[in-house]
Design an enzyme around this catalytic site. Structure first.
Site, short mmCIF file in Angstrom:
data_model
loop_
_atom_site.label_atom_id
_atom_site.label_comp_id
_atom_site.label_asym_id
_atom_site.label_seq_id
_atom_site.Cartn_x
_atom_site.Cartn_y
_atom_site.Cartn_z
N GLU A 73 28.12 23.88 60.17
CA GLU A 73 27.54 25.11 60.97
C GLU A 73 27.97 24.91 62.48
OE1 GLU A 73 24.42 23.44 58.05
OE2 GLU A 73 25.78 22.76 59.39
N PRO A 281 36.55 12.12 52.33
CA PRO A 281 34.96 12.42 52.09
C PRO A 281 34.43 13.25 53.11
CG PRO A 281 35.97 9.91 52.04
CD PRO A 281 36.89 10.80 52.72
N LEU A 324 38.44 12.69 61.75
CA LEU A 324 37.47 13.71 61.90
C LEU A 324 38.38 14.94 62.62
CD1 LEU A 324 34.01 11.92 63.25
CD2 LEU A 324 34.41 13.17 60.93
N LEU A 351 34.84 26.28 50.65
CA LEU A 351 36.31 26.56 50.40
C LEU A 351 37.12 27.72 51.26
CD1 LEU A 351 36.49 29.28 47.54
CD2 LEU A 351 34.33 28.93 48.91
N ILE A 352 36.40 28.17 51.99
CA ILE A 352 37.09 29.30 52.89
C ILE A 352 37.99 28.51 53.79
CG2 ILE A 352 36.86 31.10 54.69
CD1 ILE A 352 34.17 31.69 53.26
#
Length: 436
Positions: A73, A281, A324, A351-352
């Site tokens: 988000e 991951p 990260l 997936l975008i």
């Protein structure tokens, strides 16, 4: 605009339970902080205590507040924030989160933007006292909840204080719809009290209306407007000529999926070494767990954290992306990506972002979190659908070893992204109109 929301019997009971759960939340935060120190940061903010006492006071009535619960988000929020700054260059941003990964990503976002007038805090636990304290402290001009976040006391508090609060990039899958209907005495008034709801798809809009939301518009998915980090893509482009074989990435993998991949690679034996496997991951607290799984399966391992700034093609059966904020680098290295979360019944990850890096995607059977985007990408030839992990491994290997077919899929990924852009600008304009 939202109407005044009285304290119903159902919300009163919910509020008592939220208040009673506070000791459990504190204990959970302490435990999570052992693995992720970010959960131990500014814990008092979670309960409506913001220090120093005047934090945010000078921005009252000015803040554009955006709540992005976690990592995904926050990345979507970054796209929206960029569009908002183009319309309101001097805006003051209040950014809130609920998870450590979300807050860490948000801190990078604010640091990169250089907005000294911006502020980042935790969203408070949804008790009456904590939400009232948050609203009184900051008094934003407008609030935006990203995607799925619904907090009954927070929404009611904003409505009663005259603060327009919207749900942007809104989505609701069938499972969440069923859950909201089971909790209708709480959920329906909360959805109904939102000042605006802007859905991603027509299906999302239909489900949102079913649970009580007044959907104002279907504006598309913000993530189609993503701009991958150019520096990371450039680094990947510099590394690719050094690769002896194409890279296939298992992206944003969830628990259980790495084991499925490793099991299939063992079955394939020597044939699996025709490509370089890379696993990233979804959750950083699982980096060491996944490294152990790889070692126990008998594969040699090279971790991104050991590479530094130069890829000397680490010699290993499997690479582990244990960093990260580097997904554009990993997608840039990969010829194709298996999409995590879609090989277990978890709904699939985004997936975008892969398609924005011109990386074709192989999807498993479970993509209900991104159902419309997934189906559209498959129809456009930018993604493949596989029945399970075993089939996906075969499909990905066949794709990356067929040069003309791979080039066509990469081109279709770019075309697909271009066709679906525009949600960020439309959402930013809707926020400004709501605020005014």
């Amino acid at each position: 605009m939202a109407r005044r929301v009285p304290l119903s019997l159902a919300r009163a009971l919910y509020s008592v339970l939220a208040w009673a759960a506070q000791p459990l939340l504190r204990r959970k935060l302490r435990r999570r902080a052992l693995a992720e120190p970010g959960y131990g940061l500014a814990v008092a903010e979670r309960f409506g205590h913001y220090t120093p006492a005047d934090l945010g006071q000078d921005g009252r009535g000015q803040w554009i507040w955006i709540h992005s619960v976690s990592l995904g988000e926050t990345r979507a929020a970054a796209i929206l924030i960029r569009a908002l700054r183009e319309i309101l260059p001097g805006m003051r941003l209040l950014l809130t989160h609920s998870t450590a990964t979300g807050r860490e990503e948000g801190a990078r976002l604010l640091e990169g933007a250089g907005g000294k007038a911006d502020l980042q805090v935790w969203l408070p636990w949804d008790t009456l006292a904590a939400t009232r304290s948050f609203i009184a402290q900051f008094r934003p001009a407008v609030g935006v909840l990203m995607e799925t976040e619904i907090w009954p006391n927070l929404i009611a508090g904003c409505a009663n204080a005259g603060i327009p609060l919207a749900l942007a990039n809104a989505r609701l899958n069938e499972k969440s719809e069923a859950g909201a209907l089971r909790m209708a005495p709480i959920a329906r008034p909360a959805y109904g009290a939102l000042a605006a709801v802007w859905a991603q798809t027509e299906d999302d809009a239909r489900r949102l209306r079913h649970v009580g939301a007044q959907v104002d518009a279907v504006l598309g998915n913000l993530k189609f407007d993503v701009r991958p980090d150019e520096a990371q893509l450039a680094r990947a482009a510099g590394w690719r000529p050094k690769l002896a074989k194409p890279v296939v990435l298992l992206a944003s993998s969830r628990e259980g999926e790495e084991a499925l991949l490793l099991e299939r690679l063992k079955v394939l034996g020597a044939a699996a070494h025709a490509v370089q496997w890379l696993i990233v991951p979804r959750h950083p607290q699982r980096f060491d767990v996944v490294a152990q799984l790889i070692a126990e399966a008998g594969f040699t391992l090279s971790r991104r954290s050991a590479w530094g700034d130069a890829l000397a093609e680490p010699q290993a059966d499997i690479w582990l992306g244990d960093s990260l904020g580097e997904m554009p680098l990993y997608y840039g290295l990969a010829a194709a990506a298996l999409m995590g979360g879609s090989f277990e019944p978890l709904g699939g990850q985004n997936l975008i972002e892969a398609l924005a890096c011109a990386t074709p995607v192989v999807l498993g059977p479970h993509t209900f979190n991104f159902s419309q985007a997934s189906e559209q990408a498959v129809q456009a030839g930018a993604a493949l659908r596989s029945a399970d992990m075993a089939a996906a491994v075969q499909d990905a290997m066949a794709l990356v070893q067929d040069g003309p077919r791979l080039a066509a899929a990469q081109a279709r990924a770019g075309e697909f992204m271009q066709q679906h852009r525009g949600a960020a600008r439309a959402t930013a304009q809707a926020i400004v109109a709501l605020m005014r």
